[in-house]
Design an enzyme around this catalytic site. Structure first.
Site, PDB file in Angstrom:
ATOM      1  N   ARG A 193       0.867  -1.298   0.033  1.00  0.00           N
ATOM      2  CA  ARG A 193      -0.080   0.078  -0.170  1.00  0.00           C
ATOM      3  C   ARG A 193       0.796   1.298   0.059  1.00  0.00           C
ATOM      4  O   ARG A 193       0.476   2.392  -0.664  1.00  0.00           O
ATOM      5  CB  ARG A 193      -1.123  -0.226   1.368  1.00  0.00           C
TER       6      ARG A 193
ATOM      7  N   CYS B  72      -1.494   6.735   8.711  1.00  0.00           N
ATOM      8  CA  CYS B  72      -1.808   5.506   8.068  1.00  0.00           C
ATOM      9  C   CYS B  72      -2.656   5.647   7.171  1.00  0.00           C
ATOM     10  O   CYS B  72      -2.704   6.575   6.206  1.00  0.00           O
ATOM     11  CB  CYS B  72      -2.121   4.286   9.066  1.00  0.00           C
TER      12      CYS B  72
END
Length: 283
Positions: free
Chosen positions: A178, A234
């Site tokens: 990611r 995040c």
């Protein structure tokens, strides 16, 4: 004392009058599962706080997928849960400490120091043969007064302003694919904030599921300056929290959470996006 407590530590103190145990179990994509698990069995005396209903604000155009709650709302939630300023709080989950760390950070942000995350989590507690039940105790409200620690939080415009600054370290807490922008299962754009280093939050635990000690945490962040301003993010500001905790355990002195995180960053047209590997050590 550090912010992680063992199963046996809690077992020895769970009935002390100033202890508040908070069940934070939650599964992304299955928002009812955490409360259902709590109602089935939990650590005796624990209260339940829901990531999305209690520990996040409703989603808007900006702020990310788990926006920070309004401070007045949050202090009300804590007061109703019996979390007064004189209480010691122990948070647990079954998600590697990610959800419990969100509560840990929120309480630290509001100036509450006596808050801890239970090592290993609920399943380990149950498997150890420690007591569980399904009883829900009557909550006795306890006034909570916030002393907001503004230095622990950073907003999008400040992150953007500090891009490329040599005296700021930016840490992306998501899994490497990611971070590199190869996959993006949750947000509408893939990649990372330019200049960010990748330190996957779950690597703060060992193969046995226990939190690594301070020395091992420091090894995860080797090469980064402990005294430099360190901004952590995040996807939505949740799994960054265990990295914030780990950095503090490792001796980093100026750690701040970008609460909106990637999902907030990409909500602003024109914010730069990087892809690929960018995680080289300091020269």
């Amino acid at each position: 004392m550090n912010s992680i407590v063992s199963l046996k530590w809690l077992l020895a103190r769970m009935y002390e009058a100033d202890i508040v145990i908070v069940d934070c179990r939650f599964q992304l994509g299955k928002p009812a599962s955490g409360r259902e698990a709590y109602e089935e069995a939990h650590i005796p005396g624990a209260v339940y706080l829901d990531l999305e209903k209690d520990l996040s604000a409703p989603i808007e155009a900006h702020g990310g997928r788990h926006p920070l709650p309004d401070i007045a709302q949050l202090t009300g939630t804590f007061s109703r849960a019996g979390i007064g300023n004189d209480k010691r709080v122990v948070a647990y989950d079954d998600q590697g400490g990610a959800m419990a760390s969100r509560l840990w950070w929120l309480l630290k942000y509001l100036g509450h120091e006596e808050v801890y995350v239970l090592d290993e989590g609920f399943t380990a507690w149950k498997n150890a043969g420690f007591p569980v039940n399904a009883e829900q105790r009557t909550l006795i409200p306890s006034p909570f007064f916030a002393t907001v620690q503004h230095n622990l939080l950073v907003e999008m415009d400040e992150v953007r302003e500090k891009l490329g600054h040599a005296d700021v370290t930016l840490i992306d807490s998501r899994e490497a694919p990611r971070y590199r922008g190869e996959v993006e299962p949750l947000d509408r754009k893939a990649g990372h904030i330019p200049g960010a280093r990748n330190r996957f939050w779950a690597e703060g635990r060992g193969a046995d599921g226990k939190w690594k000690d301070a020395e091992a945490q420091a090894a995860r962040f080797e090469g980064l300056d402990k005294d430099r301003e360190t901004i952590v993010y995040c996807g939505s500001g949740v799994t960054a929290c265990p990295n914030v905790l780990a950095l503090r355990e490792a001796g980093f002195t100026n750690v701040r959470l970008y609460a909106g995180s990637w999902s907030d960053w990409i909500s602003y047209e024109g914010n730069p996006i990087a892809t690929g590997e960018e995680d080289r050590e300091d020269e």
